[in-house]
Each structure stands twice: as C-alpha cells, then as structure tokens.
Design an enzyme around this catalytic site. Structure first.
Site, PDB file in Angstrom:
ATOM      1  N   TYR A  64      57.126 -58.306  57.292  1.00  0.00           N
ATOM      2  CA  TYR A  64      58.181 -57.481  56.680  1.00  0.00           C
ATOM      3  C   TYR A  64      58.848 -56.595  57.733  1.00  0.00           C
ATOM      4  O   TYR A  64      60.062 -56.351  57.664  1.00  0.00           O
ATOM      5  CB  TYR A  64      57.618 -56.634  55.535  1.00  0.00           C
ATOM      6  N   SER A  71      61.523 -55.798  51.478  1.00  0.00           N
ATOM      7  CA  SER A  71      62.107 -56.949  50.801  1.00  0.00           C
ATOM      8  C   SER A  71      63.453 -56.544  50.206  1.00  0.00           C
ATOM      9  O   SER A  71      63.579 -55.465  49.636  1.00  0.00           O
ATOM     10  CB  SER A  71      61.188 -57.423  49.675  1.00  0.00           C
ATOM     11  N   HIS A 171      71.689 -75.742  34.953  1.00  0.00           N
ATOM     12  CA  HIS A 171      72.994 -75.147  34.653  1.00  0.00           C
ATOM     13  C   HIS A 171      74.015 -75.596  35.700  1.00  0.00           C
ATOM     14  O   HIS A 171      73.774 -75.495  36.901  1.00  0.00           O
ATOM     15  CB  HIS A 171      72.920 -73.623  34.611  1.00  0.00           C
ATOM     16  N   ASP A 324      77.253 -66.886  31.863  1.00  0.00           N
ATOM     17  CA  ASP A 324      77.391 -67.987  30.920  1.00  0.00           C
ATOM     18  C   ASP A 324      76.084 -68.257  30.183  1.00  0.00           C
ATOM     19  O   ASP A 324      76.065 -68.480  28.970  1.00  0.00           O
ATOM     20  CB  ASP A 324      77.852 -69.242  31.667  1.00  0.00           C
ATOM     21  N   CYS A 352      47.387 -67.582  27.653  1.00  0.00           N
ATOM     22  CA  CYS A 352      48.662 -68.293  27.511  1.00  0.00           C
ATOM     23  C   CYS A 352      48.905 -68.655  26.054  1.00  0.00           C
ATOM     24  O   CYS A 352      50.001 -68.458  25.511  1.00  0.00           O
ATOM     25  CB  CYS A 352      48.653 -69.545  28.388  1.00  0.00           C
TER      26      CYS A 352
END
Length: 364
Positions: A64, A71, A171, A324, A352
């Site tokens: 980093y 970041s 998309h 969209d 889950c």
C-alpha cells in the site's frame, strides 16, 4: 458518511469489500478478512486467522505504501455513488431524492455504519446494490450475509421496503465500458502491432473447493468477457486468467503471471491486462497488475509492451450502467432474484441458508 440535508426517499446501499484508507488500518482490514468464513475457510480460524493477519500486515503495508499509502476504493465508490444518485434523481423522480451509502465489508464505513445512517435518515426504500458485477459467495455473498447479521438483530422500521441487486455481469453498458477502456489502450500500440496484442482478462481467482461447490463466479466472469469481445467485434486474440491466489490450496487457473510467461514462450510480446471483475482501482490493479505484472514481470520475461486498461471508475458509460440497473430495478416488480435465493448445489453453509430465507421474507 454525512446525513443528507433533505429527506431521503430511496437509499442505495453500495456493497463492496473496501480497502484501508491509511497504513495503520491494514492490520484490522486483514484481520476481518482472515476471520470471515464466507471469504476464506481455515482450520482453527479464530486462532489461525489472526496469526496470518499479523504475519502479513508488514508485507501488505509495504504494498500500500508503494501505491500512495491507501486504497482508492472509498474515493471511487463515493464518486460513483454521487454520480449515480444525480442520474437517478433525473431518471426516476418518483423515487427521489436518492442517496448512496457505502457499506464496506472489511473497513469503515462498515455494513453496520451504513445501516445506522440509513435508519437515521429515515429512507422509505433501501436498495442493496452489490458493486461486484459477478456474484461469488466469497464477495457479494459475504456482504449480504453481513447485512443479514446486522439487520436481523435490529428493531427495524417495518414500513421500510428492502430490495436487492445481487449481480449484473451481462449488462450491455458494462461491456461497452470495458470495450472502450480496451480500445483506448490498443491505440497506444504501433499500428502494425495492434492486431497481435493479446487481451488478457484478469479476475480475482477462487479456491477450486468453492468452484466445485457450485459458486457461479467463473461462469459469470466468462459471460462478461464474451460480451466485451462481442462489443469489440472479436478484434484481437484474448484469454481469461486468474490472479491474487492466497495460500497452499488449489485455485482456479491459469494464473495471470503464468499465462503471461506461457504466451511469451510462444513468441507473443504485446499484451493488455483488463481488470474484468473490478469496478474501481485498488491494490489488485495498482500494485499486482501495474507493478508486479506490467513492470516487474514484463521486464523479467522480455515483454515488448504490456499495458493495463483502467477500471470502470467514473467512466460516463459505467455511471449510465449503474443508473440503468437501479432505475429498472426500482420500476420492476422483482425485489429479489430467484437466482439469489437458489443455493449452490453443494452448499453446506447453514448461515447461507438462514440468510437467504431471511431475505426472502424481507424482500417479499
């Protein structure tokens, strides 16, 4: 995240893993990753996870440090959210005003921070919007499970409507965004070399254990690649490779660095790397791709020219894609997708199951 000065009708909760905004956040960031069983499963995880996080912290801090000390995910997500909501206010006035809330998985603002702000602002509707175009249990699944863990314990407003956008790999405007990023880089090569440039689509790898369980991520990444190449009229040779493997287990391959070495041995010398599963710049693009692959590996194996396509970031086509996706979601009747409610064929994660059933009720 500052509260809006106007009433919020629709909250857009942007889910992503996040990244440390300073070097002193790296340790806690790694600790949260290494103790998240949705992201990674380790033996004796409560002991081994913190040990690995502590051991890796200096090395990751160094990386980093080499990309500016932080970041940029927060900066880009903030920018994307602002531009998205500006468009939504124009495209969908009936659900305005809209406000974005950043919900990172491993660094502040965390999921619980975003939910607290949304409750404080009194939003009438909340859209959980995954910022991972392709779904994986380790990424989107983990973020959504974090929402479940936080929200299911709270005394929430029963009048608030919740809905979920869990994936959007196909998309058309996402494909157009990547195609434009690639075209920009292709033009930087000499005209006589352009047709020979190999387009390397590189995505974060996944343990084969998860792939064999039925995680949909590899096929969804592949679908994005095909749409991008269709948009480019299949102008160049291309390959899908995988990066960022961690630990000794078998992961999805070919690995990006090994693929580059293999192509150079075949006499190929010119490449464009494309971060096909990342919507903004972060350590995997700025360090792993730019420094470790384009610079260091490129010099080591004798590449002639290797460039890297920018992530979508704030590309106008990408902002239009986001708008969209959300506009169609707000206008539609489907508040949660049947695909999300379907578990992997070999899922053994009780959390889950409980999470999906809880969301089935929340979004009904």
């Amino acid at each position: 995240i500052e509260s809006s000065k106007r009433n919020v009708k629709t909250a857009i909760m942007m889910l992503n893993m996040g990244g440390p905004q300073s070097l002193d956040q790296v340790g806690d960031y790694l600790l949260r990753i290494m103790t998240d069983r949705d992201m990674i499963q380790l033996p004796m995880q409560s002991t081994l996870g913190p040990y690995i996080a502590r051991k890796r912290t200096p090395e990751v801090q160094k990386k980093y440090g080499e990309i500016g000390g932080a970041s940029p995910i927060f900066k880009w997500t903030q920018r994307q959210g602002e531009l998205l909501c500006q468009k939504l206010d124009n495209l969908s006035p009936s659900t305005a005003p809209h406000k974005h809330y950043i919900a990172f998985r491993y660094v502040k603002p965390l999921t619980e921070d975003a939910i607290g702000e949304i409750e404080k602002d009194g939003a009438e509707r909340v859209v959980l919007f995954s910022q991972y175009p392709q779904y994986s249990c380790a990424t989107t699944g983990s973020s959504i499970n974090a929402v479940y863990s936080c929200l299911s314990k709270r005394d929430r407003n029963q009048k608030t409507k919740w809905s979920l956008i869990d994936r959007w790999p196909a998309h058309p405007l996402l494909a157009k965004t990547f195609a434009d990023r690639i075209s920009t880089e292709l033009k930087q090569f000499p005209a006589e070399k352009q047709k020979d440039v190999i387009i390397i689509f590189s995505a974060h790898s996944l343990p084969l254990k998860a792939v064999n369980r039925g995680d949909p991520y590899p096929s969804e990444v592949g679908s994005t690649v095909q749409l991008v190449m269709q948009e480019l009229d299949y102008c160049n040779p291309y390959s899908l490779t995988w990066q960022s493997k961690v630990g000794p287990l078998s992961w999805l391959s070919p690995y990006t660095n090994d693929a580059l070495k293999g192509y150079v041995k075949q006499g190929k010398k010119n490449f464009i790397l494309v971060p096909i599963a990342f919507v903004n710049e972060h350590i995997e693009t700025l360090h792993e791709m730019d420094i470790e692959y384009c610079k260091e590996l490129g010099e080591e194996i004798g590449v002639e020219c290797m460039r890297r396509a920018s992530a979508p970031n704030d590309h106008p086509l990408f902002i239009s894609a986001l708008a969209d996706i959300v506009t169609n979601h707000l206008k539609g009747d489907q508040r949660i997708s049947p695909k999300f409610l379907l578990r992997c064929p070999h899922c053994a994660n009780v959390r889950c199951y409980k999470s999906k059933e809880w969301f089935r009720q929340l979004c009904s």
